[in-house]
Motif scaffolding. Sequence first.
Motif, PDB file in Angstrom:
ATOM      1  N   LEU A  59       0.833  -1.203   0.000  1.00 25.11           N
ATOM      2  CA  LEU A  59       0.000   0.000   0.000  1.00 25.11           C
ATOM      3  C   LEU A  59       0.872   1.259   0.000  1.00 25.11           C
ATOM      4  O   LEU A  59       0.666   2.179  -0.813  1.00 25.11           O
ATOM      5  CB  LEU A  59      -0.911  -0.010   1.226  1.00 25.11           C
ATOM      6  CG  LEU A  59      -1.757   1.249   1.437  1.00 25.11           C
ATOM      7  CD1 LEU A  59      -2.850   1.330   0.382  1.00 25.11           C
ATOM      8  CD2 LEU A  59      -2.370   1.258   2.837  1.00 25.11           C
ATOM      9  N   ILE A  60       1.854   1.307   0.881  1.00 24.52           N
ATOM     10  CA  ILE A  60       2.721   2.483   0.984  1.00 24.52           C
ATOM     11  C   ILE A  60       3.542   2.664  -0.285  1.00 24.52           C
ATOM     12  O   ILE A  60       3.707   3.779  -0.787  1.00 24.52           O
ATOM     13  CB  ILE A  60       3.632   2.361   2.228  1.00 24.52           C
ATOM     14  CG1 ILE A  60       2.788   2.439   3.497  1.00 24.52           C
ATOM     15  CG2 ILE A  60       4.702   3.446   2.228  1.00 24.52           C
ATOM     16  CD1 ILE A  60       3.547   2.108   4.768  1.00 24.52           C
ATOM     17  N   GLY A  61       4.047   1.569  -0.834  1.00 24.97           N
ATOM     18  CA  GLY A  61       4.857   1.646  -2.050  1.00 24.97           C
ATOM     19  C   GLY A  61       4.088   2.213  -3.227  1.00 24.97           C
ATOM     20  O   GLY A  61       4.596   3.067  -3.967  1.00 24.97           O
ATOM     21  N   TRP A  62       2.848   1.767  -3.390  1.00 25.90           N
ATOM     22  CA  TRP A  62       2.045   2.260  -4.512  1.00 25.90           C
ATOM     23  C   TRP A  62       1.681   3.729  -4.344  1.00 25.90           C
ATOM     24  O   TRP A  62       1.606   4.477  -5.319  1.00 25.90           O
ATOM     25  CB  TRP A  62       0.787   1.410  -4.685  1.00 25.90           C
ATOM     26  CG  TRP A  62       1.042   0.179  -5.504  1.00 25.90           C
ATOM     27  CD1 TRP A  62       1.224  -1.086  -5.053  1.00 25.90           C
ATOM     28  CD2 TRP A  62       1.187   0.129  -6.929  1.00 25.90           C
ATOM     29  NE1 TRP A  62       1.465  -1.939  -6.112  1.00 25.90           N
ATOM     30  CE2 TRP A  62       1.445  -1.227  -7.262  1.00 25.90           C
ATOM     31  CE3 TRP A  62       1.124   1.071  -7.945  1.00 25.90           C
ATOM     32  CZ2 TRP A  62       1.637  -1.645  -8.581  1.00 25.90           C
ATOM     33  CZ3 TRP A  62       1.306   0.662  -9.257  1.00 25.90           C
ATOM     34  CH2 TRP A  62       1.565  -0.674  -9.561  1.00 25.90           C
ATOM     35  N   LEU A  63       1.442   4.156  -3.113  1.00 28.34           N
ATOM     36  CA  LEU A  63       1.150   5.570  -2.905  1.00 28.34           C
ATOM     37  C   LEU A  63       2.391   6.436  -3.127  1.00 28.34           C
ATOM     38  O   LEU A  63       2.316   7.515  -3.726  1.00 28.34           O
ATOM     39  CB  LEU A  63       0.599   5.787  -1.490  1.00 28.34           C
ATOM     40  CG  LEU A  63      -0.870   5.409  -1.291  1.00 28.34           C
ATOM     41  CD1 LEU A  63      -1.233   5.366   0.180  1.00 28.34           C
ATOM     42  CD2 LEU A  63      -1.795   6.375  -2.036  1.00 28.34           C
ATOM     43  N   LEU A  64       3.543   5.960  -2.689  1.00 29.11           N
ATOM     44  CA  LEU A  64       4.771   6.749  -2.836  1.00 29.11           C
ATOM     45  C   LEU A  64       5.276   6.803  -4.274  1.00 29.11           C
ATOM     46  O   LEU A  64       6.111   7.651  -4.604  1.00 29.11           O
ATOM     47  CB  LEU A  64       5.876   6.186  -1.927  1.00 29.11           C
ATOM     48  CG  LEU A  64       5.705   6.433  -0.424  1.00 29.11           C
ATOM     49  CD1 LEU A  64       6.855   5.797   0.351  1.00 29.11           C
ATOM     50  CD2 LEU A  64       5.641   7.925  -0.110  1.00 29.11           C
ATOM     51  N   GLN A  65       4.802   5.892  -5.133  1.00 30.18           N
ATOM     52  CA  GLN A  65       5.257   5.957  -6.517  1.00 30.18           C
ATOM     53  C   GLN A  65       4.493   7.004  -7.339  1.00 30.18           C
ATOM     54  O   GLN A  65       4.798   7.222  -8.509  1.00 30.18           O
ATOM     55  CB  GLN A  65       5.177   4.577  -7.179  1.00 30.18           C
ATOM     56  CG  GLN A  65       3.770   4.008  -7.340  1.00 30.18           C
ATOM     57  CD  GLN A  65       3.030   4.540  -8.555  1.00 30.18           C
ATOM     58  OE1 GLN A  65       3.600   4.687  -9.630  1.00 30.18           O
ATOM     59  NE2 GLN A  65       1.758   4.826  -8.382  1.00 30.18           N
TER      60      GLN A  65
END
Length: 402
Positions: free
Chosen positions: A339-345
Amino acid sequence: MHAVTTMEVFLIAMAIIFCVPYLIWRVGRTEYFAPLVVVQIITGILLGPGILGAAFPAYYSFVFTGPVVQILNGLGAWAVMLFVLIAGIELDLSKAWANRRESGITAGLALGVPLVFGALAALGMLRFPGWMGLEGQPWQFVVGVGMACAVTALPILILLMEKLEILRQPIGQRILRYASLDDIAIWGVLALVLLDWERIGRQVGFLLAFGVACVLFRKLMRALPERDRWYVMLIWLAVCAFGADWSGLHFMVGAFLAGVVIDADWFDQGDMDRLRHNVLLVMMPVFFLSTGLRTQWDVGGVTVFAAALVLLVASVAGKLAGVHLAGRILRWRPGEASLIGWLLQTKALIMIIFANILLDKAIISSATFTALLLMAVMSTMLTIPVVTPKLLRLDQVRRSDS
């Protein structure tokens, strides 16, 4: 017969800028996968010389004349300086410092891994002509493109998390901490890439003068009532942007520095939120259009799209790999890293600003700029559709644990 004046053509251009993306967004109901700001970016590309300009050259030469483009570029530059200033003001490093181990590990890996992936993609692009700018050095191109793949668009991230209703939740605040640290690193790397040894004296002089001016500026702002701080803030922005540009850095670097030294609590948070909203509503569409006018397809449309896809894979894969590694080190709950990775990309605004600077300095070519712009649009459009089901699954896991 009445000759159409420059002002009349400018107003036609402004009507197009605001009307076309709004109709696409509202009639097409694109909000789920493409917020209005993304539609405005896409519209800028479509209206540019490479697509509609190539298909209908008479339209392009009539509307986007030299004087009109010059006015649009000036308005767009001021709009994005305001936006970068606000982004600098809203950086809250105190929370990141309070959680420095977790924030440092996550932000470092979330930035470093996609930077390496993007740099490898850039090395591949260097094997072919037409991608590096006329004034760029290979290391500047590699680092610049690598950093473009690592950028997180903090303002767009805030908008998306508001839409997902997680901005004020603990996980939303964690993500803001990681993105804030990355934002600092992005501008630091940009300053390094733009370092001009022929004007190093000017750049050192600017930084020294800026340090002294900051002390005086902060004393002045504390002594002023809030209503006066808004005006002084704008004067400070113009002076810092001028100094940075004169020294050979870039006016955007100056705008960011101007915002970083301003304390958010000097202003009413609601008023600052309204300013950001109004800049996005009233002025940023002009920047998106002027950005779209800079796209070029000289190396071929298919080639540019292929490069954009390679950069997208490097960006998303690198960001997810970095955040997953951080999650393993810090022992996050299942599902949090994804979840965090997709938002930070999420890319969009900040990466587009970053790419504009690289293009201004001729470090990248117009073809690379176009590929990066397409990558930013695709990255942002992926976010909500991918994150929404992940957020639902994470909520279910939390409920079952409780």
